[in-house]
Design a protein around this motif. Structure first.
Motif, PDB file in Angstrom:
ATOM      1  N   THR A 175       4.468  -2.128   0.782  1.00  0.00           N
ATOM      2  CA  THR A 175       4.344  -2.119   2.241  1.00  0.00           C
ATOM      3  C   THR A 175       5.702  -1.925   2.912  1.00  0.00           C
ATOM      4  N   GLY A 176       6.650  -1.443   2.132  1.00  0.00           N
ATOM      5  CA  GLY A 176       7.917  -0.993   2.704  1.00  0.00           C
ATOM      6  C   GLY A 176       8.933  -2.065   3.029  1.00  0.00           C
ATOM      7  N   THR A 177       8.836  -3.241   2.418  1.00  0.00           N
ATOM      8  CA  THR A 177       9.848  -4.269   2.666  1.00  0.00           C
ATOM      9  C   THR A 177      11.167  -3.847   2.000  1.00  0.00           C
ATOM     10  N   PRO A 178      12.284  -3.936   2.718  1.00  0.00           N
ATOM     11  CA  PRO A 178      13.560  -3.547   2.088  1.00  0.00           C
ATOM     12  C   PRO A 178      13.831  -4.388   0.836  1.00  0.00           C
ATOM     13  N   ARG A 179      14.376  -3.743  -0.178  1.00  0.00           N
ATOM     14  CA  ARG A 179      14.580  -4.407  -1.478  1.00  0.00           C
ATOM     15  C   ARG A 179      15.430  -5.668  -1.354  1.00  0.00           C
ATOM     16  N   SER A 180      16.400  -5.608  -0.440  1.00  0.00           N
ATOM     17  CA  SER A 180      17.327  -6.747  -0.304  1.00  0.00           C
ATOM     18  C   SER A 180      16.594  -8.017   0.139  1.00  0.00           C
TER      19      SER A 180
ATOM     20  N   GLY B  84      -2.321  -2.463   1.666  1.00  0.00           N
ATOM     21  CA  GLY B  84      -1.979  -1.638   2.830  1.00  0.00           C
ATOM     22  C   GLY B  84      -0.892  -0.615   2.589  1.00  0.00           C
ATOM     23  N   ALA B  85      -0.799  -0.122   1.334  1.00  0.00           N
ATOM     24  CA  ALA B  85       0.161   0.955   1.086  1.00  0.00           C
ATOM     25  C   ALA B  85      -0.414   2.250   1.644  1.00  0.00           C
ATOM     26  N   THR B  86       0.444   3.129   2.134  1.00  0.00           N
ATOM     27  CA  THR B  86      -0.043   4.401   2.677  1.00  0.00           C
ATOM     28  C   THR B  86      -0.409   5.337   1.520  1.00  0.00           C
ATOM     29  N   ASP B  87      -1.242   6.348   1.840  1.00  0.00           N
ATOM     30  CA  ASP B  87      -1.660   7.294   0.805  1.00  0.00           C
ATOM     31  C   ASP B  87      -0.462   7.992   0.166  1.00  0.00           C
TER      32      ASP B  87
ATOM     33  N   ILE C 272     -11.148   4.378  14.222  1.00  0.00           N
ATOM     34  CA  ILE C 272      -9.980   4.285  13.335  1.00  0.00           C
ATOM     35  C   ILE C 272      -9.738   5.601  12.583  1.00  0.00           C
ATOM     36  N   ARG C 273      -8.451   5.970  12.502  1.00  0.00           N
ATOM     37  CA  ARG C 273      -8.095   7.174  11.745  1.00  0.00           C
ATOM     38  C   ARG C 273      -7.609   6.749  10.379  1.00  0.00           C
ATOM     39  N   ARG C 274      -7.722   7.663   9.425  1.00  0.00           N
ATOM     40  CA  ARG C 274      -7.386   7.331   8.032  1.00  0.00           C
ATOM     41  C   ARG C 274      -5.979   6.739   7.916  1.00  0.00           C
ATOM     42  N   ARG C 275      -5.047   7.309   8.677  1.00  0.00           N
ATOM     43  CA  ARG C 275      -3.670   6.841   8.517  1.00  0.00           C
ATOM     44  C   ARG C 275      -3.442   5.456   9.147  1.00  0.00           C
ATOM     45  N   GLU C 276      -4.438   4.990   9.939  1.00  0.00           N
ATOM     46  CA  GLU C 276      -4.307   3.654  10.534  1.00  0.00           C
ATOM     47  C   GLU C 276      -4.839   2.561   9.604  1.00  0.00           C
ATOM     48  N   ILE C 277      -5.587   2.981   8.591  1.00  0.00           N
ATOM     49  CA  ILE C 277      -6.214   1.984   7.708  1.00  0.00           C
ATOM     50  C   ILE C 277      -5.169   1.122   6.976  1.00  0.00           C
ATOM     51  N   PRO C 278      -4.102   1.722   6.408  1.00  0.00           N
ATOM     52  CA  PRO C 278      -3.081   0.868   5.784  1.00  0.00           C
ATOM     53  C   PRO C 278      -2.498  -0.171   6.758  1.00  0.00           C
ATOM     54  N   GLU C 279      -2.319   0.262   8.018  1.00  0.00           N
ATOM     55  CA  GLU C 279      -1.808  -0.653   9.066  1.00  0.00           C
ATOM     56  C   GLU C 279      -2.730  -1.868   9.202  1.00  0.00           C
TER      57      GLU C 279
ATOM     58  N   LEU D 292       1.169  19.877  -9.276  1.00  0.00           N
ATOM     59  CA  LEU D 292      -0.124  20.355  -8.766  1.00  0.00           C
ATOM     60  C   LEU D 292      -1.273  19.576  -9.401  1.00  0.00           C
ATOM     61  N   ALA D 293      -1.233  19.496 -10.724  1.00  0.00           N
ATOM     62  CA  ALA D 293      -2.308  18.815 -11.442  1.00  0.00           C
ATOM     63  C   ALA D 293      -2.340  17.326 -11.089  1.00  0.00           C
ATOM     64  N   ALA D 294      -1.148  16.710 -11.000  1.00  0.00           N
ATOM     65  CA  ALA D 294      -1.072  15.287 -10.644  1.00  0.00           C
ATOM     66  C   ALA D 294      -1.612  15.070  -9.234  1.00  0.00           C
ATOM     67  N   GLY D 295      -1.258  15.993  -8.337  1.00  0.00           N
ATOM     68  CA  GLY D 295      -1.715  15.900  -6.951  1.00  0.00           C
ATOM     69  C   GLY D 295      -3.232  15.896  -6.880  1.00  0.00           C
ATOM     70  N   ARG D 296      -3.847  16.825  -7.619  1.00  0.00           N
ATOM     71  CA  ARG D 296      -5.324  16.900  -7.650  1.00  0.00           C
ATOM     72  C   ARG D 296      -5.905  15.612  -8.210  1.00  0.00           C
ATOM     73  N   GLY D 297      -5.323  15.187  -9.339  1.00  0.00           N
ATOM     74  CA  GLY D 297      -5.832  14.007 -10.036  1.00  0.00           C
ATOM     75  C   GLY D 297      -5.768  12.764  -9.167  1.00  0.00           C
ATOM     76  N   VAL D 298      -4.614  12.549  -8.554  1.00  0.00           N
ATOM     77  CA  VAL D 298      -4.426  11.307  -7.792  1.00  0.00           C
ATOM     78  C   VAL D 298      -5.264  11.325  -6.521  1.00  0.00           C
ATOM     79  N   ARG D 299      -5.439  12.506  -5.938  1.00  0.00           N
ATOM     80  CA  ARG D 299      -6.238  12.586  -4.708  1.00  0.00           C
ATOM     81  C   ARG D 299      -7.698  12.216  -5.005  1.00  0.00           C
ATOM     82  N   LYS D 300      -8.203  12.826  -6.095  1.00  0.00           N
ATOM     83  CA  LYS D 300      -9.587  12.533  -6.481  1.00  0.00           C
ATOM     84  C   LYS D 300      -9.744  11.046  -6.797  1.00  0.00           C
ATOM     85  N   GLU D 301      -8.750  10.520  -7.504  1.00  0.00           N
ATOM     86  CA  GLU D 301      -8.835   9.134  -7.949  1.00  0.00           C
ATOM     87  C   GLU D 301      -8.770   8.173  -6.758  1.00  0.00           C
ATOM     88  N   ILE D 302      -7.905   8.487  -5.784  1.00  0.00           N
ATOM     89  CA  ILE D 302      -7.793   7.635  -4.592  1.00  0.00           C
ATOM     90  C   ILE D 302      -9.144   7.566  -3.882  1.00  0.00           C
TER      91      ILE D 302
END
Lengths: 287, 231
Positions: B107-112, A207-210, B69-76, A271-281
């Protein structure tokens, strides 16, 4: 901070790939660097040649000194003129006999000095275009006592043609190499991203954000770009130093160009990394 | 908690992986998804996790609908739905503790707070003594426990498991399965894809959804045979 830590960790984890990416950027930008060095030195040489653009107005025999004096200060007031030098008949003969030593006997045997007096004009920087030169010549022809105006129009035109060609070539080749670099970097970064597709997949799963996923790769692209830029700078300097020592004296690139080169390298990396990672995601997501 | 309404899923132009599938999983339920390879078990898990959307129909998970669902809600959503893979998917260069910490960082947990959380999670799956071991130094069962600890790091309300015992021997299977039972007993909904008929047979109290060629061919609840399978 986390992105920086992750980026450096990522680079350490795949040192060969990171090294290859840096080398690819470094070599591409080295080619641009060499071209920039050449372009800069052509430009410098042109400026130097151009600064010597002179217009010579030959005066009629027997023009009174008072008129010459008034005309000299008047011509000196033209906006295009940097310097007016009056060359008297005597000085003209002296200059000629000094420059053409093989004819010194001829000059010394002369009973009458055949050389006319003249005004030699140097034009200001920024007022040396063929149009400027033609305009100044036209005004000089307006003086009754001016017999002839010479300024080597063809020569002036050639200097400008050469500059235009140099400018055009710089733009065309520079763009081609920049595009080549983007493609090379893009491929290298995509390979780096691909090598970490499992990591990206795990990030997506938990569940990490893009933007969280992208950031370390963008930082890695930035670091790779800067490192490649520094490598290119070093190689270009080495080439400059070698040529300077053994072949001909060249000027080093202006500081602004160097700074812009590093910024360009960093931007290319991101720029290149941005393109690469977007495609890969998207690719990983589609699996 | 999880609802499939006439869901069809097609990948490219091949035959549908799921064909008009409907079922409902209640909060706190434990469900076995079973059926032969290619029956659509993984497709169901992926749709619950919103790794791709249905071609037709609707998937609802908690308050999220595949239609809205919107793309930004998927991680949630994914933080509320843990996922356990058959092939573990651990990062080889990180220790067990670091693999769990990685998920918490992502997922953004504080390091501490990360270290204490990692210890607690590894303790929960009975792996605290192996925290500093790398995946290659762990047995299959132990690696799967690390994956479960990682999946639990976001305190999910649903835990999906795709053949989690597929690569394990019988003893490890029993241990890992017991862990899922405990997690379920603590209130987490568990959906486990498995073709381990023996495992299903030994747990008659658990609901079974059987798939074949992308369709639900048996649901122990609607069949009226109780949660478990009658045969």
């Amino acid at each position: 901070m986390r992105s920086l830590r992750e980026a450096t960790r990522g680079m350490r984890r795949a040192p060969l790939l990171s090294g290859l990416s840096i080398a690819a950027i470094g070599l591409s930008l080295f080619i641009i660097g060499l071209f920039a060095l050449t372009a800069h030195n052509i430009d410098e040489a042109l400026t130097d040649v151009e600064s010597r653009v002179e217009v010579v107005a030959y005066l009629e025999e027997g023009t009174p000194e008072a008129i010459v004096s008034v005309a000299r200060s008047e011509i000196g007031g033209f906006p295009e003129i940097e310097e007016v030098r009056f060359v008297s008949k005597v000085e003209a003969l002296y200059d000629a006999s000094r420059e053409l030593t093989e004819f010194s006997d001829v000059f010394s045997d002369l009973e009458v000095n055949p050389l006319p007096a003249s005004f030699e004009l140097r034009l200001r920087e920024g007022s040396r275009t063929p149009e400027d030169v033609e305009r100044v010549a036209e005004r000089l022809r307006g003086y009754e006592f001016v017999e002839e105006v010479r300024y080597g129009r063809e020569w002036v035109d050639k200097v400008y043609a050469l500059r235009r060609i140099a400018g055009g070539a710089a733009l065309a080749l520079g763009s081609a190499f920049a595009l080549g670099s983007i493609l090379l970097i893009g491929t290298a970064v995509r390979m780096a991203v691909l090598a970490r597709s499992r990591e990206i997949s795990i990030m997506q799963t938990v569940g990490a954000t893009d933007s969280f996923i992208r950031r370390p790769f963008l930082v890695e692209g930035l670091l790779t770009g800067v490192a490649g830029g520094i490598l290119a700078l070093g190689l270009t300097w080495l080439a400059w130093w070698t040529v300077n020592r053994s072949l001909l004296e060249l000027q080093w690139l202006p500081d602004l160009w160097v700074a812009l080169g590093i910024v360009l390298a960093a931007a290319l990396g991101v720029l290149a990394a941005g393109r690469g990672v977007r495609k890969e995601i998207s690719r990983i997501e589609a699996l | 908690m999880i609802q499939f309404r006439s869901v069809t899923k097609r990948y490219a132009r091949s035959a549908p992986a799921l064909d008009d599938v409907s079922f409902h999983v209640r909060k706190g339920e434990f469900v076995f998804l079973t059926g032969p390879s290619g029956a659509g078990k993984t497709s169901i898990l992926k749709l619950i996790h919103m790794q791709g959307l249905p071609t037709e129909g609707e998937v609802r998970v908690s308050k999220y609908s595949s239609r809205k669902i919107r793309r930004r809600e998927i991680p949630e959503l994914r933080r509320r739905v843990g996922y356990v893979f058959q092939d573990f998917q651990l990062l080889e260069g990180l220790t067990a503790a670091e693999n769990v910490a990685f998920a918490l960082e992502c997922t953004g947990t504080p390091r501490s707070r990360i270290e204490a959380r990692v210890q607690r999670l590894l303790g929960q799956v009975g792996l605290a003594p192996r925290a500093r071991s790398y995946p290659r130094e762990l047995s299959g069962g132990e690696q799967q426990r690390v994956v479960i600890a990682r999946a639990l790091s976001t305190e999910p309300v649903v835990l999906l498991a795709d053949e989690p015992t597929g690569n394990l021997d019988e003893r490890a299977t029993t241990g890992v399965f017991e862990l899922f039972r405990r997690i379920n007993a603590a209130g987490t909904t568990v959906v486990m894809a498995t073709h381990d008929a023996e495992l299903i047979r030994r747990n008659p109290g658990i609901r079974v959804l059987e798939l074949e060629d992308g369709a639900v061919v048996y649901d122990s609840v609607s069949a009226g045979t109780g949660p478990g399978r009658s045969t």
